[in-house]
Write a protein that holds these residues in place. Structure first.
Motif, PDB file in Angstrom:
ATOM      1  N   GLU A  41       0.831  -1.208   0.000  1.00  7.24           N
ATOM      2  CA  GLU A  41       0.000   0.000   0.000  1.00  7.24           C
ATOM      3  C   GLU A  41       0.860   1.251   0.000  1.00  7.24           C
ATOM      4  N   ARG A  42       1.942   1.242   0.772  1.00  5.36           N
ATOM      5  CA  ARG A  42       2.841   2.403   0.758  1.00  5.36           C
ATOM      6  C   ARG A  42       3.499   2.537  -0.614  1.00  5.36           C
ATOM      7  N   GLY A  43       3.847   1.417  -1.210  1.00 10.58           N
ATOM      8  CA  GLY A  43       4.433   1.439  -2.546  1.00 10.58           C
ATOM      9  C   GLY A  43       3.496   2.056  -3.569  1.00 10.58           C
ATOM     10  N   GLU A  44       2.216   1.724  -3.481  1.00 13.15           N
ATOM     11  CA  GLU A  44       1.225   2.321  -4.390  1.00 13.15           C
ATOM     12  C   GLU A  44       1.174   3.835  -4.203  1.00 13.15           C
ATOM     13  N   ALA A  45       1.181   4.277  -2.950  1.00 19.71           N
ATOM     14  CA  ALA A  45       1.154   5.713  -2.672  1.00 19.71           C
ATOM     15  C   ALA A  45       2.434   6.387  -3.174  1.00 19.71           C
ATOM     16  N   LEU A  46       3.576   5.735  -3.003  1.00 13.44           N
ATOM     17  CA  LEU A  46       4.842   6.288  -3.495  1.00 13.44           C
ATOM     18  C   LEU A  46       4.838   6.389  -5.014  1.00 13.44           C
ATOM     19  N   LYS A  47       4.298   5.382  -5.684  1.00 10.83           N
ATOM     20  CA  LYS A  47       4.204   5.392  -7.147  1.00 10.83           C
ATOM     21  C   LYS A  47       3.375   6.582  -7.621  1.00 10.83           C
ATOM     22  N   LYS A  48       2.233   6.801  -6.994  1.00 10.75           N
ATOM     23  CA  LYS A  48       1.373   7.930  -7.365  1.00 10.75           C
ATOM     24  C   LYS A  48       2.096   9.256  -7.121  1.00 10.75           C
ATOM     25  N   HIS A  49       2.794   9.351  -6.009  1.00  8.87           N
ATOM     26  CA  HIS A  49       3.536  10.570  -5.676  1.00  8.87           C
ATOM     27  C   HIS A  49       4.615  10.845  -6.725  1.00  8.87           C
ATOM     28  N   CYS A  50       5.351   9.811  -7.109  1.00  7.56           N
ATOM     29  CA  CYS A  50       6.392   9.968  -8.129  1.00  7.56           C
ATOM     30  C   CYS A  50       5.783  10.412  -9.464  1.00  7.56           C
ATOM     31  N   GLU A  51       4.661   9.814  -9.832  1.00 12.44           N
ATOM     32  CA  GLU A  51       3.997  10.193 -11.075  1.00 12.44           C
ATOM     33  C   GLU A  51       3.568  11.659 -11.049  1.00 12.44           C
ATOM     34  N   GLN A  52       3.032  12.118  -9.916  1.00 11.85           N
ATOM     35  CA  GLN A  52       2.626  13.512  -9.790  1.00 11.85           C
ATOM     36  C   GLN A  52       3.823  14.449  -9.909  1.00 11.85           C
ATOM     37  N   LEU A  53       4.918  14.097  -9.255  1.00 18.98           N
ATOM     38  CA  LEU A  53       6.117  14.930  -9.332  1.00 18.98           C
ATOM     39  C   LEU A  53       6.660  14.987 -10.758  1.00 18.98           C
ATOM     40  N   LEU A  54       6.614  13.874 -11.471  1.00 21.47           N
ATOM     41  CA  LEU A  54       7.076  13.859 -12.867  1.00 21.47           C
ATOM     42  C   LEU A  54       6.183  14.722 -13.744  1.00 21.47           C
ATOM     43  N   LYS A  55       4.876  14.674 -13.531  1.00 23.50           N
ATOM     44  CA  LYS A  55       3.958  15.505 -14.320  1.00 23.50           C
ATOM     45  C   LYS A  55       4.230  16.983 -14.074  1.00 23.50           C
ATOM     46  N   LYS A  56       4.476  17.341 -12.817  1.00 22.67           N
ATOM     47  CA  LYS A  56       4.797  18.729 -12.496  1.00 22.67           C
ATOM     48  C   LYS A  56       6.089  19.165 -13.195  1.00 22.67           C
ATOM     49  N   ALA A  57       7.074  18.286 -13.192  1.00 19.52           N
ATOM     50  CA  ALA A  57       8.354  18.602 -13.831  1.00 19.52           C
ATOM     51  C   ALA A  57       8.167  18.767 -15.336  1.00 19.52           C
ATOM     52  N   GLU A  58       7.391  17.874 -15.949  1.00 12.21           N
ATOM     53  CA  GLU A  58       7.146  17.973 -17.386  1.00 12.21           C
ATOM     54  C   GLU A  58       6.452  19.282 -17.732  1.00 12.21           C
ATOM     55  N   ALA A  59       5.528  19.719 -16.889  1.00 11.48           N
ATOM     56  CA  ALA A  59       4.811  20.962 -17.137  1.00 11.48           C
ATOM     57  C   ALA A  59       5.741  22.174 -17.079  1.00 11.48           C
ATOM     58  N   ARG A  60       6.835  22.068 -16.357  1.00  8.65           N
ATOM     59  CA  ARG A  60       7.778  23.182 -16.220  1.00  8.65           C
ATOM     60  C   ARG A  60       8.807  23.230 -17.341  1.00  8.65           C
ATOM     61  N   ILE A  61       8.957  22.127 -18.063  1.00  5.13           N
ATOM     62  CA  ILE A  61       9.959  22.077 -19.122  1.00  5.13           C
ATOM     63  C   ILE A  61       9.476  22.882 -20.314  1.00  5.13           C
ATOM     64  N   GLU A  62      10.338  23.681 -20.844  1.00  7.65           N
ATOM     65  CA  GLU A  62      10.003  24.488 -22.007  1.00  7.65           C
ATOM     66  C   GLU A  62      11.035  24.231 -23.095  1.00  7.65           C
ATOM     67  N   LYS A  63      10.597  24.398 -24.316  1.00  7.15           N
ATOM     68  CA  LYS A  63      11.554  24.301 -25.409  1.00  7.15           C
ATOM     69  C   LYS A  63      11.944  25.717 -25.820  1.00  7.15           C
ATOM     70  N   ILE A  64      13.169  25.870 -26.198  1.00  7.17           N
ATOM     71  CA  ILE A  64      13.672  27.170 -26.640  1.00  7.17           C
ATOM     72  C   ILE A  64      13.323  27.323 -28.107  1.00  7.17           C
ATOM     73  N   THR A  65      12.717  28.460 -28.439  1.00  7.17           N
ATOM     74  CA  THR A  65      12.390  28.715 -29.838  1.00  7.17           C
ATOM     75  C   THR A  65      13.531  29.496 -30.475  1.00  7.17           C
ATOM     76  N   ILE A  66      13.811  29.149 -31.713  1.00  4.37           N
ATOM     77  CA  ILE A  66      14.913  29.771 -32.450  1.00  4.37           C
ATOM     78  C   ILE A  66      14.336  30.670 -33.545  1.00  4.37           C
ATOM     79  N   GLY A  67      14.840  31.880 -33.599  1.00  3.66           N
ATOM     80  CA  GLY A  67      14.397  32.828 -34.622  1.00  3.66           C
ATOM     81  C   GLY A  67      15.074  32.546 -35.958  1.00  3.66           C
ATOM     82  N   PRO A  68      14.663  33.273 -37.011  1.00  8.79           N
ATOM     83  CA  PRO A  68      15.218  33.069 -38.348  1.00  8.79           C
ATOM     84  C   PRO A  68      16.734  33.303 -38.413  1.00  8.79           C
TER      85      PRO A  68
END
Length: 82
Positions: A41-68
């Motif tokens: 049960e703790r493992g399930e909760a840890l898995k969910k926590h890790c998934e949430q942290l990864l989603k938050k990290a992905e949302a913060r990642i940005e790609k750099i746009t390059i001009g002409p």
């Protein structure tokens, strides 16, 4: 499992390490049934926590746009396929 830290306060690396240890213990098969249920049960909760942290990290990642001219011109959200 006494004196275990709250999952909500664990950084990703510590949560993942604890989850890996739980998996190792369960795979060994030498944990009593009641303890197995509790750590699963703790493992399930840890898995969910890790998934949430990864989603938050992905949302913060940005790609750099390059001009002409080849210079960085800004940033845009990274398109991540789910």
């Amino acid at each position: 499992m006494t004196d275990t830290p709250s999952i909500k306060t664990l950084p990703f690396e510590k949560a993942l390490a604890e989850l890996e240890e739980i998996v190792r213990r369960l795979e060994r098969g030498d944990v009593p049934l009641e303890d197995s249920i509790a750590i699963y049960e703790r493992g399930e909760a840890l898995k969910k926590h890790c998934e949430q942290l990864l989603k938050k990290a992905e949302a913060r990642i940005e790609k750099i746009t390059i001009g002409p001219d080849g210079a960085a011109s800004g940033a845009a959200p990274l398109d991540v396929e789910a």
